[in-house]
Design a protein around this motif. Structure first.
Motif, PDB file in Angstrom:
ATOM      1  N   GLU A  61       0.883  -0.979   0.045  1.00 41.12           N
ATOM      2  CA  GLU A  61      -0.026   0.034  -0.096  1.00 41.12           C
ATOM      3  C   GLU A  61       0.931   1.347  -0.220  1.00 41.12           C
ATOM      4  O   GLU A  61       0.535   2.065  -0.427  1.00 41.12           O
ATOM      5  CB  GLU A  61      -0.950   0.181   1.246  1.00 41.12           C
ATOM      6  N   LEU A 100       0.902   7.009  -6.541  1.00 46.75           N
ATOM      7  CA  LEU A 100      -0.329   8.014  -6.908  1.00 46.75           C
ATOM      8  C   LEU A 100       0.018   9.377  -7.118  1.00 46.75           C
ATOM      9  O   LEU A 100      -0.467  10.134  -7.918  1.00 46.75           O
ATOM     10  CB  LEU A 100      -1.243   7.799  -5.920  1.00 46.75           C
ATOM     11  N   PHE A 109      -6.799   4.901   0.944  1.00 48.30           N
ATOM     12  CA  PHE A 109      -5.421   4.697   1.743  1.00 48.30           C
ATOM     13  C   PHE A 109      -5.711   5.280   3.122  1.00 48.30           C
ATOM     14  O   PHE A 109      -4.899   5.425   3.903  1.00 48.30           O
ATOM     15  CB  PHE A 109      -4.224   5.405   1.112  1.00 48.30           C
ATOM     16  N   ILE A 155      -7.579   9.079  -2.892  1.00 49.08           N
ATOM     17  CA  ILE A 155      -6.625   9.117  -1.621  1.00 49.08           C
ATOM     18  C   ILE A 155      -7.587   8.456  -0.517  1.00 49.08           C
ATOM     19  O   ILE A 155      -7.010   7.655   0.500  1.00 49.08           O
ATOM     20  CB  ILE A 155      -6.448  10.640  -0.985  1.00 49.08           C
ATOM     21  N   LYS A 160      -5.406  13.709   5.141  1.00 48.70           N
ATOM     22  CA  LYS A 160      -5.927  13.873   3.465  1.00 48.70           C
ATOM     23  C   LYS A 160      -5.433  15.409   3.177  1.00 48.70           C
ATOM     24  O   LYS A 160      -4.873  15.625   2.081  1.00 48.70           O
ATOM     25  CB  LYS A 160      -7.426  13.716   3.565  1.00 48.70           C
ATOM     26  N   LYS A 175       1.991   1.784  -3.547  1.00 50.68           N
ATOM     27  CA  LYS A 175       0.814   2.529  -4.330  1.00 50.68           C
ATOM     28  C   LYS A 175       0.388   4.057  -3.994  1.00 50.68           C
ATOM     29  O   LYS A 175       0.141   4.507  -5.034  1.00 50.68           O
ATOM     30  CB  LYS A 175      -0.526   1.522  -3.903  1.00 50.68           C
ATOM     31  N   LEU A 176       0.622   4.339  -2.768  1.00 46.49           N
ATOM     32  CA  LEU A 176       0.449   5.689  -2.277  1.00 46.49           C
ATOM     33  C   LEU A 176       1.628   6.522  -2.925  1.00 46.49           C
ATOM     34  O   LEU A 176       1.224   7.634  -3.805  1.00 46.49           O
ATOM     35  CB  LEU A 176       0.485   5.828  -0.771  1.00 46.49           C
ATOM     36  N   LEU A 214      -1.776  15.648   2.379  1.00 44.57           N
ATOM     37  CA  LEU A 214      -1.347  14.831   1.139  1.00 44.57           C
ATOM     38  C   LEU A 214      -1.911  15.570   0.037  1.00 44.57           C
ATOM     39  O   LEU A 214      -1.075  15.516  -1.071  1.00 44.57           O
ATOM     40  CB  LEU A 214      -2.046  13.375   1.459  1.00 44.57           C
ATOM     41  N   MET A 238      -3.012   5.792   6.073  1.00 45.40           N
ATOM     42  CA  MET A 238      -2.912   7.185   6.623  1.00 45.40           C
ATOM     43  C   MET A 238      -2.991   7.156   8.127  1.00 45.40           C
ATOM     44  O   MET A 238      -2.159   7.945   8.849  1.00 45.40           O
ATOM     45  CB  MET A 238      -3.973   8.152   5.896  1.00 45.40           C
ATOM     46  N   LYS A 260       0.678  16.822  -2.821  1.00 42.56           N
ATOM     47  CA  LYS A 260       0.303  16.763  -4.116  1.00 42.56           C
ATOM     48  C   LYS A 260       0.400  18.038  -4.972  1.00 42.56           C
ATOM     49  O   LYS A 260       1.048  17.900  -6.118  1.00 42.56           O
ATOM     50  CB  LYS A 260      -0.966  15.758  -4.555  1.00 42.56           C
TER      51      LYS A 260
END
Length: 204
Positions: A61, A68, A84, A81, A95, A64-65, A98, A88, A102
């Motif tokens: 995971e 992303l 996850f 998001i 959130k 994968k994050l 993140l 998290m 991003k």
């Protein structure tokens, strides 16, 4: 982060099962620290590390994050998001943090050839409200993600430079062209100065 990153870079080839046991915990921690660190933007470099590439099982995971951040735009990132949420919670990631991270990765993917960005264009790119652009820019400037100024009259953010996520081929070419231009300009100035010095000697 820097110590773990340097350690993981020692593993150049595909890791054996025994090596994976040694590096998995550090690889996972390295990714989480990179996500939390404001000044770490080059996630492609992390994804090139064998120890991170080979994260699997309970640590998949995390990989994968990380992916992303590099494979989606800001809107797509926010849409995915929540998948996850468990990770998290385990790692103390929010959130909101993140999404901001991003946005920094997104802005650092832009070509440095363009400097002036309308509020509306940046809002669309970063998937935030136009009214939030100035506050976003102030935070990004304070965090040294971008070197920029805010033009309130024109409603533009003028980005002089940004923390490059990755020096791509076109950007290298752009830098090389600039260096060559500076070199040629220096040579011209040097020639003029030499000619002036010779002329002065001749008339003495």
């Amino acid at each position: 982060f820097k110590v773990m990153h340097a350690y993981l870079r020692l593993f150049k080839k595909k890791l054996s099962a025994d090596e994976l046991k040694l590096t998995e915990r550090d690889a996972r921690r390295c990714v989480i620290l990179a996500i939390k660190a404001v000044d770490v933007i080059n996630f492609e470099e992390l994804l090139d590390l064998q120890a991170i590439k080979q994260l699997s099982g309970a640590n998949e995971e995390v990989l994968k994050l990380l992916n992303l951040f590099t494979t989606t735009d800001a809107k797509g990132f926010e849409a995915q998001i929540n998948k996850f949420a468990k990770l998290m919670k385990e790692e103390g990631l929010t959130k909101e943090e993140l999404i901001v991270k991003k946005s920094y990765v997104q802005i650092c993917s832009l070509s440095t050839d363009v400097t002036n960005f309308a509020y509306s264009d940046l809002a669309k790119l970063l998937n935030i409200d136009e009214d939030e652009i100035e506050n976003w820019a102030i935070d990004a400037i304070q965090n040294k993600i971008i070197d920029a100024k805010i033009d309130q009259q024109k409603e533009e953010i003028v980005i002089k430079s940004h923390m490059l996520r990755e020096l791509k081929k076109k950007e290298w070419q752009s830098i090389q062209v600039k260096i060559q231009t500076w070199k040629e300009r220096f040579e011209r100035v040097k020639t003029v100065l030499q000619a002036a010095a010779q002329h002065e000697q001749a008339i003495q």
